[in-house]
Design a protein around this motif. Structure first.
Motif, mmCIF file in Angstrom:
data_model
loop_
_atom_site.group_PDB
_atom_site.id
_atom_site.type_symbol
_atom_site.label_atom_id
_atom_site.label_comp_id
_atom_site.label_asym_id
_atom_site.label_seq_id
_atom_site.Cartn_x
_atom_site.Cartn_y
_atom_site.Cartn_z
ATOM 1 N N GLY A 115 0.856 -1.186 0.000
ATOM 2 C CA GLY A 115 0.000 0.000 0.000
ATOM 3 C C GLY A 115 0.886 1.227 0.000
ATOM 4 O O GLY A 115 1.934 1.246 0.643
ATOM 5 N N SER A 125 -0.256 10.644 9.549
ATOM 6 C CA SER A 125 -0.752 10.354 10.906
ATOM 7 C C SER A 125 -0.007 9.113 11.405
ATOM 8 O O SER A 125 0.628 8.386 10.632
ATOM 9 N N ASN A 127 -1.323 6.458 12.314
ATOM 10 C CA ASN A 127 -1.939 5.287 11.686
ATOM 11 C C ASN A 127 -1.564 5.153 10.210
ATOM 12 O O ASN A 127 -1.489 4.042 9.686
ATOM 13 N N THR A 131 -0.011 1.826 8.897
ATOM 14 C CA THR A 131 -0.754 1.043 7.896
ATOM 15 C C THR A 131 0.180 0.540 6.794
ATOM 16 O O THR A 131 0.136 -0.635 6.406
ATOM 17 N N ALA A 164 11.303 -1.715 -3.873
ATOM 18 C CA ALA A 164 11.248 -0.471 -4.658
ATOM 19 C C ALA A 164 12.632 0.167 -4.547
ATOM 20 O O ALA A 164 13.545 -0.407 -3.922
ATOM 21 N N GLY A 215 0.544 1.783 -8.522
ATOM 22 C CA GLY A 215 1.627 2.419 -7.761
ATOM 23 C C GLY A 215 2.145 3.653 -8.462
ATOM 24 O O GLY A 215 2.332 4.711 -7.854
HETATM 25 C C1 HXC Z 1 -2.088 10.547 3.870
HETATM 26 C C2 HXC Z 1 -3.392 8.647 4.096
HETATM 27 C C3 HXC Z 1 -3.620 8.620 2.695
HETATM 28 C C4 HXC Z 1 -3.025 9.639 1.896
HETATM 29 C C5 HXC Z 1 -4.674 6.967 3.595
HETATM 30 N N1 HXC Z 1 -4.068 7.612 4.592
HETATM 31 N N2 HXC Z 1 -4.405 7.552 2.423
HETATM 32 N N3 HXC Z 1 -2.631 9.588 4.669
HETATM 33 N N4 HXC Z 1 -2.254 10.563 2.514
HETATM 34 N N5 HXC Z 1 -3.207 9.684 0.571
HETATM 35 C C6 HXC Z 1 -4.158 7.319 6.020
HETATM 36 C C7 HXC Z 1 -5.582 7.344 6.495
HETATM 37 O O1 HXC Z 1 -6.017 8.675 6.790
HETATM 38 C C8 HXC Z 1 -5.506 6.488 7.769
HETATM 39 O O2 HXC Z 1 -4.965 7.206 8.860
HETATM 40 C C9 HXC Z 1 -4.468 5.451 7.385
HETATM 41 O O3 HXC Z 1 -3.724 5.986 6.279
HETATM 42 C C10 HXC Z 1 -5.097 4.138 6.944
HETATM 43 O O4 HXC Z 1 -6.015 4.422 5.896
HETATM 44 P P1 HXC Z 1 -7.201 3.412 5.512
HETATM 45 O O5 HXC Z 1 -7.839 3.923 4.284
HETATM 46 O O6 HXC Z 1 -8.043 3.143 6.708
HETATM 47 O O7 HXC Z 1 -6.361 2.083 5.261
HETATM 48 P P2 HXC Z 1 -6.672 0.789 4.433
HETATM 49 O O8 HXC Z 1 -8.140 0.664 4.119
HETATM 50 O O9 HXC Z 1 -6.026 -0.323 5.123
HETATM 51 O O10 HXC Z 1 -5.947 1.061 3.014
HETATM 52 C C11 HXC Z 1 -4.564 1.079 2.890
HETATM 53 C C12 HXC Z 1 -4.109 2.147 1.887
HETATM 54 C C13 HXC Z 1 -4.944 2.059 0.604
HETATM 55 C C14 HXC Z 1 -2.615 1.979 1.652
HETATM 56 C C15 HXC Z 1 -4.338 3.507 2.529
HETATM 57 O O11 HXC Z 1 -4.620 3.126 -0.271
HETATM 58 C C16 HXC Z 1 -4.752 0.734 -0.095
HETATM 59 O O12 HXC Z 1 -5.432 -0.225 0.242
HETATM 60 N N6 HXC Z 1 -3.814 0.615 -1.062
HETATM 61 C C17 HXC Z 1 -3.570 -0.628 -1.807
HETATM 62 C C18 HXC Z 1 -3.189 -0.356 -3.247
HETATM 63 C C19 HXC Z 1 -1.911 0.469 -3.355
HETATM 64 O O13 HXC Z 1 -1.629 1.341 -2.520
HETATM 65 N N7 HXC Z 1 -1.179 0.186 -4.428
HETATM 66 C C20 HXC Z 1 0.026 0.880 -4.689
HETATM 67 C C21 HXC Z 1 1.178 0.038 -4.243
HETATM 68 S S1 HXC Z 1 2.473 0.738 -5.085
HETATM 69 P P3 HXC Z 1 -5.924 7.845 10.036
HETATM 70 O O14 HXC Z 1 -4.953 8.454 10.982
HETATM 71 O O15 HXC Z 1 -6.804 8.848 9.339
HETATM 72 O O16 HXC Z 1 -6.689 6.691 10.620
HETATM 73 C C22 HXC Z 1 3.842 1.092 -4.319
HETATM 74 C C23 HXC Z 1 4.698 1.961 -5.250
HETATM 75 C C24 HXC Z 1 6.087 2.028 -4.895
HETATM 76 O O17 HXC Z 1 4.060 0.679 -3.234
HETATM 77 C C25 HXC Z 1 6.980 2.956 -5.723
HETATM 78 C C26 HXC Z 1 6.509 3.479 -7.053
HETATM 79 C C27 HXC Z 1 7.566 4.242 -7.870
#
Ligand code: HXC
Ligand code: NAP
Length: 290
Positions: A115, A125, A127, A131, A164, A215
């Motif tokens: 993620g 934050s 969290n 996360t 990465a 990503g």
């Molecule tokens: C700041 C953020 C945020 C953002 C979420 N959070 N998005 N903070 N900026 N854009 C915070 C939230 O406010 C929350 O904190 C905490 O992160 C958890 O968020 P949730 O939505 O409850 O988490 P969850 O449902 O478990 O989802 C995890 C996720 C989501 C990472 C946030 O985007 C996801 O599921 N992603 C999976 C797909 C992904 O990311 N693919 C890309 C991988 S690529 P609070 O304090 O408010 O509770 C990669 C690329 C590498 O790694 C390099 C590329 C060149």
């Protein structure tokens, strides 16, 4: 310019060119976390094109089912979709248990689930940081430990962790993901040292910017222009297929001496890409207008 956003439905490679023998992985089994989309999907595809059956595992069962059907139709091999959150050890145990019931073995584990989002450290934050650490670093440990316990400790195998290049130089707005990928690379070294005598090799494959992925879009891919691409030594963005072929090499017998280290597959981008607040702020600003 290459398309930089991830497709809504996963597509298989058009006209895949074989470098290795088509039977390279005949009747082997791979468990691919995050295999329903993006780089993980194409890794599953390329392994299947070489005779491997796969289990693809992540949170969204509908997405996994759709992708498994696409993969089976393109390759003629079996692909089992299994719902699992890598953060939950019990779910990981159930998913690996299902893979063992279906196939009776897991020769390769590919940890591709992750993620990420672009965020300045001061805006994270507690969290948010936790996360990403939980999905990437803990998730990789959870899947690795369960596959070790259930199969590899007695039979050997190869584990590939998709990392990465963020952590190599400390990339702007990527403190959370860089820390997580660095932890995975360190874990890989420790486990390679402890498990080598059991016939287990572990490697990291570190992609640079890969077009057509979630990503890359999350890190501002839509705002990337040709002038950035010209700074990459090989003069192009990576393709998912580049990463899948690198993984294929690393799990093959051609790579028997590779363990505990990282193959960076990024066309040299980490060596040359600008890494400062000015550039990233420009990208974020452009991205917000698109
Ligand atoms: C700041 C953020 C945020 C953002 C979420 N959070 N998005 N903070 N900026 N854009 C915070 C939230 O406010 C929350 O904190 C905490 O992160 C958890 O968020 P949730 O939505 O409850 O988490 P969850 O449902 O478990 O989802 C995890 C996720 C989501 C990472 C946030 O985007 C996801 O599921 N992603 C999976 C797909 C992904 O990311 N693919 C890309 C991988 S690529 P609070 O304090 O408010 O509770 C990669 C690329 C590498 O790694 C390099 C590329 C060149
Ligand atoms: P992606 O398509 O979003 O892949 C991430 C996968 O992880 C998704 O299939 C997602 O599926 C799964 N996932 C996320 N959280 C999960 C959880 N808690 N439990 C189980 N599965 C989870 O993104 P991608 O760009 O292809 O990235 C794949 C890998 O490449 C990642 O490790 C990433 O860090 C690495 N990488 C990518 C790039 C790039 O340019 N794209 C560059 C460097 C490294 P669900 O939502 O169904 O759970």
């Amino acid at each position: 310019m290459s398309r930089a956003t991830a497709p809504s439905k996963e597509n298989c490679i058009d006209g895949y060119k074989y470098v290795f023998n088509k039977d390279l992985l005949k009747d082997k089994v791979a468990f691919v976390t995050g295999g329903g989309t993006g780089i993980g999907f194409t890794i599953a595809e390329v392994l299947m094109r070489h005779g491997c059956d796969t289990v693809i595992a992540s949170r969204r069962l509908d997405k996994l089912q759709e992708s498994a059907a696409t993969l089976e139709a393109a390759t003629g091999r079996k692909c089992i979709p299994v719902q699992m959150d890598v953060r939950d050890p019990k779910k990981v145990q159930q998913a690996v248990g299902e893979a063992m019931r279906r196939f009776g073995k897991i020769n390769f584990l590919i940890n591709s689930a992750a993620g990420n989002f672009l965020c300045p450290a001061e805006g994270l934050s507690f969290n948010a940081f936790k996360t990403v650490m939980d999905i990437d670093a803990m998730g990789t440990f959870n899947a690795t430990k369960v596959v070790f316990d259930e199969y590899m400790k007695n039979h050997g195998g190869v584990i590939i962790n998709v990392t990465a290049t963020l952590q190599v130089r400390g990339q702007v707005y990527q403190c959370h993901a860089g820390c997580a990928k660095a932890a995975i690379e360190t874990m890989t070294k420790h486990l390679a040292v402890e498990w080598g005598e059991k016939g287990i090799r572990l490697m990291c494959v570190a992609p640079g910017p890969i077009a057509d992925t979630e990503g890359f879009s999350r890190l501002g891919g839509k705002a990337i222009r040709d002038d950035y691409i010209k700074t990459i030594p090989v003069q192009r963005l990576g393709k998912r297929e580049d990463i899948a072929n690198t993984v294929l090499y690393c799990i093959s017998d051609a790579a028997q001496l590779l363990t505990g280290t990282t193959v960076i597959a990024d066309g040299g981008a980490w060596l040359t890409s600008e890494n400062n607040l000015g550039r990233i702020r420009r990208i974020v600003e452009m991205y917000s207008k698109l």
